[in-house]
Design a protein around this motif. Structure first.
Motif, PDB file in Angstrom:
ATOM      1  N   SER A  79      45.139  44.506  40.570  1.00 40.54           N
ATOM      2  CA  SER A  79      44.228  45.382  39.831  1.00 40.54           C
ATOM      3  C   SER A  79      42.891  44.699  39.593  1.00 40.54           C
ATOM      4  O   SER A  79      41.925  45.330  39.214  1.00 40.54           O
ATOM      5  CB  SER A  79      44.860  45.791  38.492  1.00 40.54           C
ATOM      6  OG  SER A  79      45.017  44.676  37.652  1.00 40.54           O
ATOM      7  N   LYS A  80      42.830  43.391  39.792  1.00 39.98           N
ATOM      8  CA  LYS A  80      41.577  42.665  39.580  1.00 39.98           C
ATOM      9  C   LYS A  80      40.840  42.381  40.876  1.00 39.98           C
ATOM     10  O   LYS A  80      39.774  41.774  40.879  1.00 39.98           O
ATOM     11  CB  LYS A  80      41.864  41.351  38.846  1.00 39.98           C
ATOM     12  CG  LYS A  80      42.424  41.590  37.475  1.00 39.98           C
ATOM     13  CD  LYS A  80      42.718  40.319  36.729  1.00 39.98           C
ATOM     14  CE  LYS A  80      43.238  40.671  35.344  1.00 39.98           C
ATOM     15  NZ  LYS A  80      43.693  39.509  34.612  1.00 39.98           N
ATOM     16  N   LEU A  81      41.442  42.780  41.980  1.00 37.96           N
ATOM     17  CA  LEU A  81      40.805  42.538  43.278  1.00 37.96           C
ATOM     18  C   LEU A  81      39.922  43.723  43.653  1.00 37.96           C
ATOM     19  O   LEU A  81      40.154  44.845  43.212  1.00 37.96           O
ATOM     20  CB  LEU A  81      41.879  42.327  44.343  1.00 37.96           C
ATOM     21  CG  LEU A  81      42.659  41.019  44.227  1.00 37.96           C
ATOM     22  CD1 LEU A  81      43.857  41.025  45.153  1.00 37.96           C
ATOM     23  CD2 LEU A  81      41.784  39.822  44.506  1.00 37.96           C
ATOM     24  N   PRO A  82      38.898  43.493  44.482  1.00 40.91           N
ATOM     25  CA  PRO A  82      38.043  44.605  44.914  1.00 40.91           C
ATOM     26  C   PRO A  82      38.845  45.583  45.751  1.00 40.91           C
ATOM     27  O   PRO A  82      39.828  45.199  46.385  1.00 40.91           O
ATOM     28  CB  PRO A  82      36.967  43.920  45.754  1.00 40.91           C
ATOM     29  CG  PRO A  82      37.552  42.618  46.168  1.00 40.91           C
ATOM     30  CD  PRO A  82      38.496  42.217  45.097  1.00 40.91           C
ATOM     31  N   PRO A  83      38.435  46.858  45.774  1.00 37.76           N
ATOM     32  CA  PRO A  83      39.164  47.854  46.544  1.00 37.76           C
ATOM     33  C   PRO A  83      39.197  47.504  48.030  1.00 37.76           C
ATOM     34  O   PRO A  83      38.243  46.926  48.543  1.00 37.76           O
ATOM     35  CB  PRO A  83      38.391  49.157  46.334  1.00 37.76           C
ATOM     36  CG  PRO A  83      37.288  48.856  45.403  1.00 37.76           C
ATOM     37  CD  PRO A  83      37.231  47.408  45.143  1.00 37.76           C
ATOM     38  N   ARG A  84      40.298  47.845  48.676  1.00 42.03           N
ATOM     39  CA  ARG A  84      40.425  47.602  50.101  1.00 42.03           C
ATOM     40  C   ARG A  84      39.596  48.648  50.838  1.00 42.03           C
ATOM     41  O   ARG A  84      39.665  49.831  50.520  1.00 42.03           O
ATOM     42  CB  ARG A  84      41.892  47.724  50.506  1.00 42.03           C
ATOM     43  CG  ARG A  84      42.164  47.268  51.915  1.00 42.03           C
ATOM     44  CD  ARG A  84      43.583  47.591  52.306  1.00 42.03           C
ATOM     45  NE  ARG A  84      44.549  47.291  51.223  1.00 42.03           N
ATOM     46  CZ  ARG A  84      45.836  47.505  51.349  1.00 42.03           C
ATOM     47  NH1 ARG A  84      46.333  47.985  52.456  1.00 42.03           N
ATOM     48  NH2 ARG A  84      46.645  47.228  50.352  1.00 42.03           N
ATOM     49  N   LEU A 111      41.800  34.528  45.795  1.00 44.30           N
ATOM     50  CA  LEU A 111      42.297  35.527  46.742  1.00 44.30           C
ATOM     51  C   LEU A 111      41.192  36.413  47.313  1.00 44.30           C
ATOM     52  O   LEU A 111      41.240  36.827  48.461  1.00 44.30           O
ATOM     53  CB  LEU A 111      43.314  36.452  46.045  1.00 44.30           C
ATOM     54  CG  LEU A 111      44.716  35.900  45.833  1.00 44.30           C
ATOM     55  CD1 LEU A 111      45.519  36.855  44.966  1.00 44.30           C
ATOM     56  CD2 LEU A 111      45.414  35.695  47.180  1.00 44.30           C
ATOM     57  N   ARG A 112      40.173  36.682  46.485  1.00 42.75           N
ATOM     58  CA  ARG A 112      39.152  37.659  46.839  1.00 42.75           C
ATOM     59  C   ARG A 112      38.544  37.429  48.221  1.00 42.75           C
ATOM     60  O   ARG A 112      38.511  38.350  49.035  1.00 42.75           O
ATOM     61  CB  ARG A 112      38.066  37.639  45.754  1.00 42.75           C
ATOM     62  CG  ARG A 112      37.148  38.825  45.746  1.00 42.75           C
ATOM     63  CD  ARG A 112      36.105  38.646  44.662  1.00 42.75           C
ATOM     64  NE  ARG A 112      36.692  38.728  43.333  1.00 42.75           N
ATOM     65  CZ  ARG A 112      36.655  39.840  42.585  1.00 42.75           C
ATOM     66  NH1 ARG A 112      36.060  40.925  43.044  1.00 42.75           N
ATOM     67  NH2 ARG A 112      37.187  39.841  41.398  1.00 42.75           N
ATOM     68  N   PRO A 113      38.071  36.201  48.526  1.00 46.75           N
ATOM     69  CA  PRO A 113      37.472  36.013  49.854  1.00 46.75           C
ATOM     70  C   PRO A 113      38.471  36.069  51.007  1.00 46.75           C
ATOM     71  O   PRO A 113      38.099  36.097  52.181  1.00 46.75           O
ATOM     72  CB  PRO A 113      36.815  34.627  49.765  1.00 46.75           C
ATOM     73  CG  PRO A 113      37.367  33.990  48.585  1.00 46.75           C
ATOM     74  CD  PRO A 113      37.956  35.016  47.692  1.00 46.75           C
ATOM     75  N   MET A 114      39.766  36.055  50.666  1.00 43.87           N
ATOM     76  CA  MET A 114      40.790  36.096  51.716  1.00 43.87           C
ATOM     77  C   MET A 114      41.115  37.520  52.141  1.00 43.87           C
ATOM     78  O   MET A 114      41.843  37.723  53.109  1.00 43.87           O
ATOM     79  CB  MET A 114      42.103  35.482  51.198  1.00 43.87           C
ATOM     80  CG  MET A 114      41.951  34.151  50.553  1.00 43.87           C
ATOM     81  SD  MET A 114      41.913  32.871  51.789  1.00 43.87           S
ATOM     82  CE  MET A 114      41.659  31.456  50.756  1.00 43.87           C
ATOM     83  N   LEU A 115      40.643  38.478  51.365  1.00 45.53           N
ATOM     84  CA  LEU A 115      40.960  39.873  51.688  1.00 45.53           C
ATOM     85  C   LEU A 115      40.240  40.301  52.957  1.00 45.53           C
ATOM     86  O   LEU A 115      39.129  39.859  53.220  1.00 45.53           O
ATOM     87  CB  LEU A 115      40.559  40.784  50.527  1.00 45.53           C
ATOM     88  CG  LEU A 115      41.377  40.624  49.254  1.00 45.53           C
ATOM     89  CD1 LEU A 115      40.790  41.456  48.145  1.00 45.53           C
ATOM     90  CD2 LEU A 115      42.818  41.000  49.486  1.00 45.53           C
ATOM     91  N   PRO A 116      40.862  41.170  53.726  1.00 44.56           N
ATOM     92  CA  PRO A 116      40.210  41.638  54.946  1.00 44.56           C
ATOM     93  C   PRO A 116      38.927  42.419  54.606  1.00 44.56           C
ATOM     94  O   PRO A 116      38.892  43.110  53.604  1.00 44.56           O
ATOM     95  CB  PRO A 116      41.247  42.564  55.586  1.00 44.56           C
ATOM     96  CG  PRO A 116      42.186  42.915  54.497  1.00 44.56           C
ATOM     97  CD  PRO A 116      42.192  41.780  53.547  1.00 44.56           C
ATOM     98  N   ALA A 117      37.919  42.227  55.439  1.00 42.10           N
ATOM     99  CA  ALA A 117      36.642  42.880  55.144  1.00 42.10           C
ATOM    100  C   ALA A 117      36.750  44.390  55.356  1.00 42.10           C
ATOM    101  O   ALA A 117      37.560  44.841  56.143  1.00 42.10           O
ATOM    102  CB  ALA A 117      35.558  42.313  56.041  1.00 42.10           C
TER     103      ALA A 117
END
Lengths: 227, 226
Positions: free
Chosen positions: A220-225, B220-226
């Motif tokens: 819930s704290k991560l940016p939307p996919r 984790l944030r920078p690891m997420l797919p763009a």
């Protein structure tokens, strides 16, 4: 075959010693290391046969990896080590009596004498909304299960309620139904949603953390996919 | 009420035995398992006027992590048993309250036994500046309070100014004053990776957690797919 569990309980690793021509069946992606004389055979439904359809059923309904791998030591003894994705414990459940119901994401591996089938509990298991897809393990041998957090055994005798996301496995002698908790207000707002009501007599294993709850706490704290 | 905490410190699980009709207040979503005849009642998680509780509950929800609701579980006529666990990996600690109070970071509240009240800590809004969802609750009364941490819990006796990263605060005694401030000069604030911190003054106990959810999210944030 000799199965040892090391680094319990936080980062448990299953170390499987195989005699010549002995095999172990494991969830796809669980292998950490293996001797060079261990052959790997990938199938869609390694344990208990059943072919593509059964494999698909397990993948779609069991929340599990589509492929199962069978590791066989060839020309001598060998070793395979296995680990689940999330931190937590691993336990070996010896199977001699009743069949065992295993939550899809808790299954790690099993000996070849164990037959696995997706237990289609009907919509009632889907309603759990927490990955309550059960694999039914039957036969003689050992099943290796993993937990997110610690594994806690509960001897159930009579009605008992468990949050679906905390279920690891239970003996088939127990009946279960998914139901809402308390009033409708509680069902919607309590954060507990639907729970599983067990009844009868048998052993139940739960995990002390809920993968979905953890996912929501962090996710819930991560940016939307972006799709 | 009897209780036990197992599988410490990484995967702590709280087990509570309630006498007939006894109640326990539990953070929403934290029930693991329970006796089948346990009753559940759901309400907003901060008392002190409906409007304020709604505002606080929504604020907490927006900032993430926390649920808006807490549940009161009531044992049946034979008594009952309930097991409780937080969502993050870490410890659970028992705080026996003896008439005094303790201030808790909202996401560290797990459960309160009979006699324990939990309300929004006035002035907690200034902590919003921390930018890490530091909402504060004040627990008071006489009874058993249970808090949880991400990672281990470290207890400190504070008697001179002391600085803590806001994401690592679990709880502190109300005898301590606190201010949210930037660390060092602006250059440090921006580049140190520490952001805003909390400065405590006075005398009292302070409990920290050895990991920060904000830091995990940042990793984790920078690891997420763009």
């Amino acid at each position: 075959m000799e199965i040892k569990i090391e680094y319990r309980p936080s980062y448990a690793l299953a170390i499987v010693g195989l005699g010549m021509n002995e095999s172990i069946v494991a969830e796809g992606g669980a292998m950490v290391s293996m001797s060079s004389n261990v052959a790997i055979q990938t199938s869609r439904s390694a344990a208990g046969g059943g072919g593509l359809l059964k494999g698909l059923k397990r993948a779609v309904l069991g929340g599990e990896s589509f492929f199962m791998n069978t590791y066989t030591a060839q020309g001598g003894a060998g070793e395979v080590t296995l680990a689940p994705t999330l931190p937590g414990d691993i336990t070996v459940l010896p199977m001699t009596g009743p069949a065992m119901m295993i939550q899809g994401t808790s299954y790690l591996a099993s000996t070849p004498g164990i037959s696995l089938d997706t237990k289609w509990g009907g919509m009632k298991t889907l309603l759990g909304g927490e990955g309550l897809f059960m694999l039914k393990a039957s036969g003689q041998g050992q099943v290796i299960v993993n937990s997110f957090g610690a594994i806690h055994e509960i001897p159930v005798n009579g009605p008992y309620i468990v949050d679906s996301g905390h279920i690891v496995a239970f003996e088939e002698t127990l009946t279960f139904e998914v139901k809402r908790v308390g009033s409708w207000k509680a069902t919607i707002l309590s954060g507990e949603g639907l729970v599983t009501l067990f009844n009868g007599k048998g052993r139940l294993w739960i995990q002390s953390r809920n993968p979905r709850a953890f996912g929501h706490a962090v996710g819930s704290k991560l940016p939307p996919r972006e799709s | 009420m009897e209780f036990g905490i197992r599988y410490r410190p990484s995967y702590s699980l709280l087990g509570v035995k309630l006498t007939p009709n006894e109640q326990i207040l539990v953070e929403g979503g934290s029930m693991v398992s329970m006796s089948a005849d346990m009753a559940i009642d759901t309400h907003l998680n901060a008392t002190g006027g409906l409007l304020k509780s709604v505002a606080v509950a929504i604020g907490r929800k927006i900032l993430g992590g926390e649920t808006m609701f807490v549940n009161t579980f009531t044992a049946g006529p034979q008594g009952g048993q309930i097991m409780i666990a937080p969502s993050m990996n870490g410890d659970i600690v028992h705080f026996p309250l003896k008439g005094g109070g303790v201030i808790i970071q909202a996401s560290s509240f797990l459960a309160g036994g009979p006699g324990v009240g939990v309300k929004l800590k006035l002035g907690g809004i200034k902590t919003l500046l921390g930018g890490e969802g530091l909402f504060l609750l004040e627990a008071s009364g006489t009874g058993d309070l249970f808090i949880n941490s991400y990672g281990a819990i470290r207890e400190l006796d504070i008697n001179s100014p002391f600085i803590v990263d806001t994401g690592h605060i679990v709880a502190f005694e109300p005898t301590l004053n606190f201010n949210v401030k930037k660390v060092g000069n602006w250059k440090s604030t921006i580049f140190s990776g520490e952001g805003l911190v909390c400065e405590f003054q006075g005398r009292g106990k302070l409990w920290l957690q050895t990991r920060s959810v904000g830091a995990l999210v940042g990793w984790l944030r920078p690891m997420l797919p763009a």
